[in-house]
Motif scaffolding. Structure first.
Motif: not given
Ligand code: GTP
Length: 380
Positions: A25-26, A192
């Motif tokens: 999602t990020t 991120r």
């Molecule tokens: N510390 C840190 N946190 C991160 C990083 N990238 C993403 N996050 C955090 O990790 C969490 C999950 O990130 P998402 O982008 O929602 O991950 P996703 O793959 O879409 O997750 P699902 O929808 O559950 O499959 C969020 O709270 C983000 O802010 C990073 O590089 N470092």
């Protein structure tokens, strides 16, 4: 050059995978909000997700289509086809499509859609399967869920995310583990999901003309730079198989490896000879075969056809470049499970050392048998 023209008129599709919380999602949010001059249509799979994903994407003023079904592995393909068809009716409104799969999805059926469905094939092409990996939780996720390995195995490029949460040593260890599972994918480290969007999309990772990087995979994977292969002239003797009759049925891609372990193998390979798989992964692994002697074209084609017909469910991805005896051009192939594409292209240069190399990524790979089969194709 007809095919080159048609490829450029097709819409590129990036399939985005990554385990729960890896940062998909990020990344999507970046893609949709950064000013990169491209317009993306995003297909989001709702499964297991909550509304906030939607808000993020809708807020970014892009076209969003959702797939509302549970089992991606078995049933999403029909939905995906329908959604893609709907999207293609609005062609011109966007430059590329991104398909986000759920953290739990096996990317296989999604990738296969782009090789099986004629209509989808005519209008779109699979640009890459991109997998996001959470550096911090990768090892525990690997143990918890086999789909994590499948996502890595299928990927053309991996974004090793959340580098801020691990030490440099841990990061190297995770990267080595990824490399062991998939020697072909490029790996980019990120925090991120902060990768250069332009370097991520429109890479033509499935384009047979861009596979020269396989020659270098022992070092870094196919680091096919932008300039890789642009000047190739194709012969377009396109060769496309679907060995599994079940795959021919419209809207149905339930293959044998669809989430259930039907295959019982004797696990004869206690000893791992894989020179490019330094860390033992008892299931999915890669086998790399190479030769500096030309192969017999007929024998090789027969071997790879039979291999994929017999072992396709276990072979997730395969790619290769083959020096065919008596042929000026290199034979390039790639496969997703049983679906094989190959073509002759890019003549060998006089100054070039010819070689043949094939890489298989899959589960229960019998390296000894693969090697013997490959070597039996060497022209005598
Ligand atoms: N510390 C840190 N946190 C991160 C990083 N990238 C993403 N996050 C955090 O990790 C969490 C999950 O990130 P998402 O982008 O929602 O991950 P996703 O793959 O879409 O997750 P699902 O929808 O559950 O499959 C969020 O709270 C983000 O802010 C990073 O590089 N470092």
């Amino acid at each position: 050059m007809a095919d080159t023209a048609s490829i450029s008129s097709k819409t590129p599709v990036t399939v985005l995978t990554g385990y729960l919380g890896a940062g998909k999602t990020t990344l999507l949010n970046r893609i949709l909000s950064e000013n990169h001059g491209q317009k993306y249509a995003v297909i989001v799979n709702e499964f297991g997700e909550i509304g906030i994903d939607n808000d993020l994407i809708v807020g970014a003023d892009e076209e969003v289509f959702e797939m509302n079904n549970g089992c991606v592995c078995c049933t999403v393909r029909g939905d995906l086809i329908r959604i893609l068809q709907g999207l293609m009716r609005r062609k011109g409104k966007f430059d590329a499509i991104i398909v986000e799969t759920t953290g739990l999805a096996d990317p296989g059926p999604v990738a296969q859609t782009f090789f099986v469905d004629e209509d989808v094939k005519a209008k779109t092409y699979l640009d890459s399967v991109t997998a996001l990996v959470d550096a911090k939780h990768f090892k525990s996720a690997l143990d918890a869920d086999r789909v994590v390995k499948e996502q890595i195995a299928f990927a053309d490029q991996v974004i090793l995310n959340k580098t801020d949460l691990v030490t440099p040593e841990e990061l190297n260890e995770v990267e080595a583990r990824i490399r062991g599972l998939n020697p072909l994918a490029t790996i980019q480290r990120a925090e991120r999901s902060g990768v250069d969007i332009k370097s991520l999309l429109n890479q033509h990772r499935f384009d047979l003309s861009k596979m020269d990087g396989i020659a270098n995979h022992d070092d870094h994977g196919p680091d096919c730079a932008d300039d890789c292969g642009h000047d190739y002239h194709y012969d377009h003797s396109h060769h496309h198989h679907d060995h599994n009759p079940a795959h021919g049925e419209a809207g149905h891609v339930h293959d044998e490896h669809c989430g259930h372990d039907h295959h019982h193998h004797d696990h004869g390979h206690a000893h791992d000879h894989g020179h490019i798989n330094p860390i033992h992964d008892n299931e999915i692994r890669s086998v790399s075969l190479s030769s500096d002697k030309p192969l017999d074209g007929v024998r090789f084609t027969k071997w790879i056809d039979q291999l994929l017909a017999a072992k396709g469910p276990d072979i997730l991805r395969a790619k290769g470049i083959i020096d065919v005896a008596g042929e000026d051009k290199r034979l390039v192939f790639q496969a997703v499970h049983m679906i094989l594409e190959g073509e002759l292209q890019a003549p060998w240069k006089d100054s070039e050392n010819r070689f043949s190399r094939a890489v298989f990524i899959g589960r229960h790979l019998d390296e000894v048998a693969l090697r013997a089969g490959f070597e039996a194709c060497i022209k005598v």
